[in-house]
Scaffold this active site. Structure first.
Site, PDB file in Angstrom:
ATOM      1  N   TYR A   1       7.515  -0.434  -3.003  1.00 29.81           N
ATOM      2  CA  TYR A   1       7.540  -1.060  -4.005  1.00 29.81           C
ATOM      3  C   TYR A   1       7.620  -2.602  -4.181  1.00 29.81           C
ATOM      4  O   TYR A   1       8.522  -3.087  -4.849  1.00 29.81           O
ATOM      5  CB  TYR A   1       8.599  -0.403  -5.260  1.00 29.81           C
ATOM      6  CG  TYR A   1       8.460   0.899  -5.055  1.00 29.81           C
ATOM      7  CD1 TYR A   1       7.682   1.841  -5.837  1.00 29.81           C
ATOM      8  CD2 TYR A   1       9.308   1.788  -4.390  1.00 29.81           C
ATOM      9  CE1 TYR A   1       7.752   3.263  -5.725  1.00 29.81           C
ATOM     10  CE2 TYR A   1       9.458   3.252  -4.463  1.00 29.81           C
ATOM     11  CZ  TYR A   1       8.519   3.768  -5.263  1.00 29.81           C
ATOM     12  OH  TYR A   1       8.686   5.230  -5.044  1.00 29.81           O
TER      13      TYR A   1
ATOM     14  N   CYS B   1      17.626  -0.237 -10.959  1.00 29.92           N
ATOM     15  CA  CYS B   1      17.749  -0.754 -12.549  1.00 29.92           C
ATOM     16  C   CYS B   1      18.072   0.441 -13.438  1.00 29.92           C
ATOM     17  O   CYS B   1      18.599   0.125 -14.456  1.00 29.92           O
ATOM     18  CB  CYS B   1      16.418  -1.614 -12.954  1.00 29.92           C
ATOM     19  SG  CYS B   1      14.978  -0.817 -13.020  1.00 29.92           S
TER      20      CYS B   1
END
Length: 396
Positions: free
Chosen positions: A244, A352
């Site tokens: 990612y 996150c």
């Protein structure tokens, strides 16, 4: 029950808005009867509990809480998630951004840090944030979370009939911009680009591409990843991965720490981000960027590594370090299973969402990895969000 605009220990009048059977209820505060000592005047008046819930600006749901208490609450959420879903008892404080990296943001108030902000447009052209959990545009007179140069140019008193949104962007290199979003898709090659600077290094990306919103976030995460990688387990010649990878921020962090001979592949599904990553990582002869979904990339690697003729490739992955920065939903079971099959020495996981991180930590622990350390950072002050960086190593 989750009660918006309240603080644990307070007594409030609340209205139930959502009942998820036996899982949880949601409610919104209508009046505070007995306030917590941690309550303060909201940093964004348009989001204050004094307003009707449907007219409270969204995006600063912790703005009524003292910043140090905000961090304590986020640490409690992370600790609880890791215990319940990860099977690990770990007390990790949530750290403020280093003042040297915050670049003018107020650490005491948690304001002046956002370099990107989207204002939505109502049918009559009025701009503003959405109210919490709705698509109602709330007119505002200020945008206190934005960096000062964006707050000065935010067109909050103007109207934009026919537009879908107004984006505010303040790159670290160049002037801030107001971008009116009409919904028409721009050809990929014609998309405007910007530059962001992290330390002495510059990164090119699309103006509407992903970049961390806090002014000090990219440098904070770069430093955390560099420090959490165990140098004794790192092999620069191994098949190291940046999953990612976006435009190459964390792959560059690895390269800057371990030198120009580092071999690392950055994997990203967005073709434009990968194009930029290739250029941003040009300093390292062993770096490359590929455009493919992470799950498919790992499927192909696992299939190749399962071929008996490729024993040397399996060894390269066993010696590897993998950095991954998945979306809010986390890496998930399939990606975790594929990583465990490749069996890299260490994983540095940037997250996150504490619940997604804890779930994936639990999956990795079931597959022979140990959680060594977690660091958490307050990259989204005045919201419930928290960023964490975890290191896991293979149990020998």
């Amino acid at each position: 029950m989750f009660v918006a605009d309240a603080i644990p220990g307070e007594r409030v009048v609340a209205r139930v808005t959502d009942v998820q059977h036996d899982r949880y209820w949601r409610a919104e505060t209508l009046e505070v009867l007995r306030a917590s000592a941690d309550r303060r005047p909201h940093v964004w008046p348009e989001a204050s509990v004094e307003r009707a819930p449907e007219q409270r600006a969204g995006g600063a749901e912790f703005g009524h809480i003292r910043v140090d208490r905000q961090r304590d609450l986020k640490a409690e959420v992370l600790r609880d998630a890791l215990a319940r879903m990860g099977g690990v008892e770990l007390d990790t404080p949530v750290r403020p951004v280093d003042p040297a990296l915050a670049l003018g943001a107020s650490l005491d108030l948690g304001t002046g840090y956002r370099t990107r902000m989207r204002l939505h447009v109502a049918g009559d052209g009025t701009v503003g944030p959405y109210a919490a959990r709705s698509h109602t545009v709330v007119p505002v007179a200020s945008v206190p979370l934005a960096v000062p140069e964006l707050a000065r140019i935010a067109p909050i008193a103007e109207r934009f009939p026919g537009a879908r949104a107004v984006d505010l962007v303040a790159p670290s290199v160049g002037d801030p911009e107001v971008v009116v979003v009409t919904g028409e898709r721009m050809p990929r090659a014609a998309r405007p680009t910007i530059e962001e600077r992290v330390g002495d290094r510059r990164f090119r990306l699309d103006r509407d591409g992903f970049w961390q919103v806090h002014r000090g976030a990219a440098a904070t995460l770069t430093r955390a990843v560099q420090e959490l990688v165990d140098a004794d387990l790192f092999d620069p010649r191994a098949a190291n991965l940046d999953l990612y990878g976006g435009v190459g921020l964390l792959a560059a962090a690895i390269g800057d720490r371990f030198g120009e001979t580092v071999r690392i592949t950055s994997v990203e599904s967005d073709a434009r981000a990968t194009e930029h990553a290739g250029a941003n990582l040009a300093d390292w002869v062993g770096a490359r960027a590929v455009t493919v979904r992470v799950d498919r990339f790992l499927d192909d690697l696992a299939a190749e590594a399962g071929n008996g003729a490729l024993a040397a490739d399996r060894a390269r992955f066993r010696d590897a370090t993998v950095v991954l920065d998945p979306p809010r939903s986390g890496a998930g079971r399939h990606v975790i299973e594929r990583l465990a099959e490749l069996a890299p020495r260490q994983l540095v996981y940037v997250a996150c969402d504490p619940v997604a991180l804890a779930r994936d930590v639990g999956l990795l622990r079931e597959r022979g990895y140990e959680l060594v350390e977690v660091r958490a950072f307050d990259l989204f002050p005045n919201t419930h969000h928290v960023e964490a960086v975890a290191r896991l190593t293979a149990i020998v």
